[in-house]
Scaffold this active site. Structure first.
Site, short mmCIF file in Angstrom:
data_model
loop_
_atom_site.label_atom_id
_atom_site.label_comp_id
_atom_site.label_asym_id
_atom_site.label_seq_id
_atom_site.Cartn_x
_atom_site.Cartn_y
_atom_site.Cartn_z
N CYS A 17 3.17 -8.43 -21.06
CA CYS A 17 4.30 -7.61 -21.49
C CYS A 17 3.78 -6.64 -22.53
CB CYS A 17 5.43 -8.46 -22.06
SG CYS A 17 5.04 -9.29 -23.60
N LEU A 77 -12.41 7.26 0.60
CA LEU A 77 -12.70 7.54 2.01
C LEU A 77 -12.58 9.04 2.32
CD1 LEU A 77 -13.27 6.39 4.86
CD2 LEU A 77 -10.78 6.26 5.17
N ASP A 104 -2.68 3.31 2.22
CA ASP A 104 -4.01 2.75 2.00
C ASP A 104 -4.79 2.79 3.30
OD1 ASP A 104 -6.25 0.71 1.43
OD2 ASP A 104 -5.20 0.79 -0.48
N ALA A 125 -5.09 9.08 2.58
CA ALA A 125 -4.15 9.88 1.78
C ALA A 125 -4.49 11.36 1.83
CB ALA A 125 -4.17 9.38 0.34
N GLN A 152 -3.25 6.02 -6.92
CA GLN A 152 -4.07 4.99 -7.54
C GLN A 152 -5.22 4.58 -6.61
OE1 GLN A 152 -4.90 3.91 -10.38
NE2 GLN A 152 -3.50 2.36 -11.14
#
Length: 560
Positions: free
Chosen positions: A411, A275, A198, A245, A265
């Site tokens: 769930c 970015l 990140d 990334a 993600q």
């Protein structure tokens, strides 16, 4: 007060509205903006970089004021985060109807949306931000857990996994924001090792504080050393790595990093939230505002490098998938021709569950007391004793999930299960087992509530990926069935022009009327998933419809 201020949902049993249906909507709206929950609460942004709970603070105040005074036969109408009317309806009607970010097809693009947003005419609602049922990172955690469990099963079937878990593997991903923050815990809950990149140091620290992430690495070399050591010892471990990334994935690929699984993600659905290479993180926001077109182009070029590296890992033998943030589409717009060389997670792993009407079922304790969630966890284990996967999830969640804002649980349940759970919860409110009502909802990412060709409806068997009638029918049937509030949104986690999706929340307040509504809504809502997949030609959906009595006129006999 008319501007930013701390917001926190009330706890306890004292009402500030005319009934629990209205009180539930009020508390869940406020819960979305709790600093424990929201990414940027002062800006009304809940998650996804731009997903808001209200258009502006004046609109927020008007919604709060209206919900407190709303009668049992009235419905508040919300247009992209602003309350625009109150209509007399009836007690079976929803107390709130919400539409967010919806633009006519030919105008449904980021440029037109941003023009309208700058004029104060709309807002981006993401999925559960603008529909007031976001429950923090836990909201996507089990879906992410289920996805990685399916990855583990696939690797095992191919002889690449030893025991059907992720033990002995390293996952490389990026994005630790509101949704991506679920990734490290989902991987370790499946026994694996994760390196999570990140560009925001605050996101990494927040995930460590909330126990979703284990440790922070000092460098890529340190991250790999930690990861390979844990992998070799078959010990779960999640590692946060600060950086871009689009720079780090190509570097790790070039260095031959031993990566088994790759996904992503980041907030790639909106180029202004990604970015670009060469841009300092601290200058990102001002650059995006001052030069949006230039920023968008550079972001897309960076996404192309990111996706090219993902494809490189795939070519080297890694399991690679898109987790639904449109990064492939953005990379394709930048000119990368192999952007869609790897699949999305739904066609790769999740669609068989959708055929059974399975999807993310969630509930929040309006009392604010974690004991109420513990009681519902116990009830779920009693209701579905044969479901070993569910039992494992509930027990692990109880031990490892940090509550954000109002205590909540999620769930995955299917057709014939959600209504059973909802009715039991309503009984528990009525008999005093629970201190206060529950708000029962789901993610918009569900089996029959989305048209999203880059995610939920990617590669449908009959080619109906972009048919948007289904989420509209889903919203209408939930209104007709008695949901407490219903929403229709555009864009969601994949961006403008790429999805239409619907959500519902139904309140278990312990009354017989709530019980009747719950039975209908929580039967018909997942039923939409079954009939949607029957219509698309999936044999498993046909079997489920026949086994469980879901009526599908085109499958019934007789000539006309």
């Amino acid at each position: 007060m008319s501007g930013p201020r701390p917001v926190r949902a009330p706890r306890g049993t004292e009402l500030s509205a005319r009934g629990w249906q209205q009180e539930a909507a009020l508390r869940m709206l406020q819960n979305n903006l709790d600093p424990e929950v929201a990414e940027h609460p002062d800006k009304l942004v809940v998650y996804g970089g731009t997903g808001k709970a209200a258009r502006d603070w004046r609109s927020y105040d008007a919604m709060v004021r209206t919900l407190r005074d709303l009668r049992q036969d009235e419905t508040m109408l919300v247009q992209s985060g602003r309350p625009v009317g109150v209509m007399q309806t009836h007690e079976w009607a929803p107390r709130v109807l919400i539409a967010n970010s919806n633009l006519v097809g030919g105008w449904a693009n980021w440029e037109e949306f941003r023009r309208l947003e700058a004029l104060g005419l709309t807002m981006y609602g993401q999925m559960t931000a603008g529909s007031w049922i976001y429950i923090g990172t836990q909201g996507i955690l089990q879906g992410t857990y289920e996805t990685f469990a399916a990855v583990a099963a696939k690797l095992h079937s191919e002889g690449k996994g030893v025991d059907g878990t992720l033990a002995g593997t390293i996952t490389l991903t990026a994005g630790l924001g509101g949704m991506g923050g679920a990734q490290p815990l989902a991987v370790t809950m499946n026994g694996g090792v994760a390196i999570c990149i990140d560009c925001d140091p605050r996101a990494i620290e927040r995930r460590i504080d909330h126990r979703y992430l284990d440790v922070r690495a000092d460098s890529p070399e340190h991250a790999l050393a930690l990861a390979t050591d844990a992998r070799d010892r078959r010990k779960p471990l999640s590692i946060g790595l600060l950086g871009n990334a689009a720079e780090l994935l190509p570097r790790l690929l070039a260095e031959g990093a031993p990566i088994d699984i790759v996904t992503d993600q980041t907030s790639a659905h909106d180029p202004l939230a990604y970015l670009p290479v060469g841009v300092d993180f601290h200058n990102m926001a001002s650059y995006a505002v001052e030069k949006p077109a230039d920023f968008t182009q550079r972001a897309r070029e960076s996404m192309a490098k990111h996706v090219e590296a993902m494809v490189g890992f795939m070519d080297a033998g890694a399991e690679v998938f898109d987790y639904g943030n449109s990064i492939r589409g953005e990379a394709q717009l930048a000119g990368y021709e192999r952007a869609f060389a790897f699949p999305g997670f739904v066609p790769a792993y999740i669609r068989p569950l959708f055929c059974e009407g399975k999807g993310p079922f969630r509930w929040a304790a309006l009392s604010g007391d974690p004991k109420d969630i513990a009681a519902t966890d116990k009830a779920m284990l009693e209701l579905f004793p044969e479901n070993e996967s569910l039992a494992r999830w509930i027990r692990m969640a109880g031990e490892r999930v940090h509550f954000q804002g109002l205590p909540a649980r999620i769930c995955w349940l299917g057709y014939g299960e959600r209504d059973k759970a909802g009715e039991r919860f309503n009984e528990m409110v009525a008999d005093g087992t629970l201190q206060a009502p529950l708000a029962i909802g789901r993610d918009h990412l569900d089996c029959g509530s989305v048209a999203s060709p880059y995610r939920e409806t990617e590669a449908m068997l009959d080619g109906s990926d972009a048919i948007a009638d289904w989420p509209l029918l889903n919203a209408m049937v939930n209104v007709a069935s008695g949901a407490s509030w219903v929403s229709i949104h555009h864009g969601g986690g994949v961006g403008m022009g790429r999805s239409i999706h619907a959500g519902q929340v139904t309140v278990a307040d312990g009354t017989p009327l709530a019980g009747e509504k719950i039975r209908r809504v929580l039967t018909n809502d997942p039923g939409m998933g079954v009939i949607r997949h029957v219509d698309a030609g999936y044999d498993r959906a046909d079997e489920v419809a026949a086994e469980r009595g879901v009526r599908v006129p085109m499958r019934e006999g007789g000539d006309t």
